[in-house]
Design an enzyme around this catalytic site. Sequence first.
Site, PDB file in Angstrom:
ATOM      1  N   ASP A  76       0.863  -1.167   0.000  1.00  0.00           N
ATOM      2  CA  ASP A  76       0.000   0.000   0.000  1.00  0.00           C
ATOM      3  C   ASP A  76       0.915   1.238   0.000  1.00  0.00           C
ATOM      4  O   ASP A  76       2.095   1.136   0.344  1.00  0.00           O
ATOM      5  CB  ASP A  76      -0.871  -0.022   1.266  1.00  0.00           C
ATOM      6  CG  ASP A  76      -1.579   1.289   1.492  1.00  0.00           C
ATOM      7  OD1 ASP A  76      -2.307   1.720   0.589  1.00  0.00           O
ATOM      8  OD2 ASP A  76      -1.397   1.891   2.578  1.00  0.00           O
ATOM      9  N   ASP A  98      -0.116   5.216   0.877  1.00  0.00           N
ATOM     10  CA  ASP A  98      -0.274   6.238   1.919  1.00  0.00           C
ATOM     11  C   ASP A  98      -0.368   5.622   3.308  1.00  0.00           C
ATOM     12  O   ASP A  98      -1.254   4.815   3.585  1.00  0.00           O
ATOM     13  CB  ASP A  98      -1.510   7.090   1.632  1.00  0.00           C
ATOM     14  CG  ASP A  98      -1.358   7.893   0.352  1.00  0.00           C
ATOM     15  OD1 ASP A  98      -0.307   8.520   0.179  1.00  0.00           O
ATOM     16  OD2 ASP A  98      -2.275   7.880  -0.486  1.00  0.00           O
ATOM     17  N   LYS A 154      -9.099  -4.191  -3.201  1.00  0.00           N
ATOM     18  CA  LYS A 154      -7.660  -4.335  -3.431  1.00  0.00           C
ATOM     19  C   LYS A 154      -7.250  -5.811  -3.522  1.00  0.00           C
ATOM     20  O   LYS A 154      -6.328  -6.159  -4.246  1.00  0.00           O
ATOM     21  CB  LYS A 154      -6.888  -3.686  -2.279  1.00  0.00           C
ATOM     22  CG  LYS A 154      -6.804  -2.171  -2.334  1.00  0.00           C
ATOM     23  CD  LYS A 154      -5.967  -1.653  -1.166  1.00  0.00           C
ATOM     24  CE  LYS A 154      -5.644  -0.177  -1.265  1.00  0.00           C
ATOM     25  NZ  LYS A 154      -4.772   0.273  -0.152  1.00  0.00           N
ATOM     26  N   ASP A 199      -1.755  -0.684   5.989  1.00  0.00           N
ATOM     27  CA  ASP A 199      -1.959   0.022   7.269  1.00  0.00           C
ATOM     28  C   ASP A 199      -3.396   0.289   7.650  1.00  0.00           C
ATOM     29  O   ASP A 199      -3.671   0.589   8.795  1.00  0.00           O
ATOM     30  CB  ASP A 199      -1.231   1.373   7.247  1.00  0.00           C
ATOM     31  CG  ASP A 199      -1.997   2.404   6.435  1.00  0.00           C
ATOM     32  OD1 ASP A 199      -2.408   2.087   5.293  1.00  0.00           O
ATOM     33  OD2 ASP A 199      -2.228   3.513   6.929  1.00  0.00           O
ATOM     34  N   ASP A 235      -7.183  -2.002   3.489  1.00  0.00           N
ATOM     35  CA  ASP A 235      -6.173  -3.029   3.203  1.00  0.00           C
ATOM     36  C   ASP A 235      -6.579  -4.408   3.725  1.00  0.00           C
ATOM     37  O   ASP A 235      -5.817  -5.368   3.595  1.00  0.00           O
ATOM     38  CB  ASP A 235      -4.818  -2.629   3.806  1.00  0.00           C
ATOM     39  CG  ASP A 235      -4.240  -1.394   3.148  1.00  0.00           C
ATOM     40  OD1 ASP A 235      -4.412  -1.258   1.911  1.00  0.00           O
ATOM     41  OD2 ASP A 235      -3.645  -0.556   3.839  1.00  0.00           O
TER      42      ASP A 235
END
Lengths: 221, 221
Positions: free
Chosen positions: B8, B10, B149, B172, B176
């Site tokens: 990932d 950000d 995702k 994070d 996710d």
Amino acid sequence: MIKAIAVDVDGTITDGKRRLCPSSLEAIRESEERGIPVIIVTGNILCSTKTISILLGTSGGLVAENGGVIKSSKGKYVLGDIGKCQEAYEFLEARYPVRKVEYSEQRVSEIALERDIEVEILKESLKNFDVRLYDSGFAIHITDPSVNKGSSLIRLARDFGVERQEIMAVGDSENDLEFLEVAGLKVAVANADQELKSLADYVTKKPYGDGVKEALERFLP
Amino acid sequence: MIKAIAVDVDGTITDGKRRLCPSSLEAIRESEERGIPVIIVTGNILCSTKTISILLGTSGGLVAENGGVIKSSKGKYVLGDIGKCQEAYEFLEARYPVRKVEYSEQRVSEIALERDIEVEILKESLKNFDVRLYDSGFAIHITDPSVNKGSSLIRLARDFGVERQEIMAVGDSENDLEFLEVAGLKVAVANADQELKSLADYVTKKPYGDGVKEALERFLP
């Protein structure tokens, strides 16, 4: 007194494969932390330029599309006329197997081509058009001659209240000539074109991002 | 045996201000140099994702817009239906002062909003719509629930000939969860949401990019 740092992206803060150099990331981060904003000055489209700025953590504004687009504290401005470039592109397209680069639909002030053909051939072919061609080493740019990285840097800096004499500019290629010309301190990285090196106040010993770091360490107050 | 790393962006390879961590740059570069491709998996639009990939020097393909768009060795695919998201957005717009994030016109499979309103309020408001809402910590995403995702990572990996069991995923936040679920080795960085940490095989001691580096050093062959 240097109050802002303006850096080209491809071939300056990146290596020859357009990968960010850890040394330039470090130097740019430190400059920002010391209160000296970094300005991104590139041939990339605004969306990419913004992404680069976010990742690097820069605050000095953006000059995209070789000056055709800027984003300052006052907003976003399209300064280049893509119409002129489109005319020239259509002329080329009828004569040469030219290809636009990826994401060309997002390019609003100029046209960028893959480097399939010698830029000198294209320049000769377009000599009667009101356009200027650059080979950045990564793409060939057909641009509006009334704007360039230098004129747009001045415009951007004005919005931020910075004088051009207070800017250190670092670049590597042909499309950085006007960009360096307008700055108070002109730096070419070791891998730069000879013409740019001739214009520079200082040519770094190291290439790419290592050169950027070298220059910032040498000249930052 | 780990054959690819999916990260990932950000809050994972960047700090809380979306600035790239030098440690993650270093770790990703080393992984690529050792022949283990890195896949970028993010809520960002494709143009930004591509720019991030170029700067990092990754070769494992791109999952953008939380799975709504992928770019694999076989091409670019839009997998999410923005129509569903648009309906939900219009419903919200009539009731709350919602604002789309910058560059929304380039978002083709989902809608991303500024975090002006609690995501739980918006979720409750949209409970009869066929959409899924995520708060990434940087934006609120209205997404097509048929893609995420994780599902898109599987699709991408197939194009590259990698099994999902061979992928290490590092993330994070809430968006996710499915991403980590499908991977063979699930890593949450120290700053991750509690729910993600509960799901992870390994929670790094260090936050953000330092955590990514820690995980890669620990698990890379």
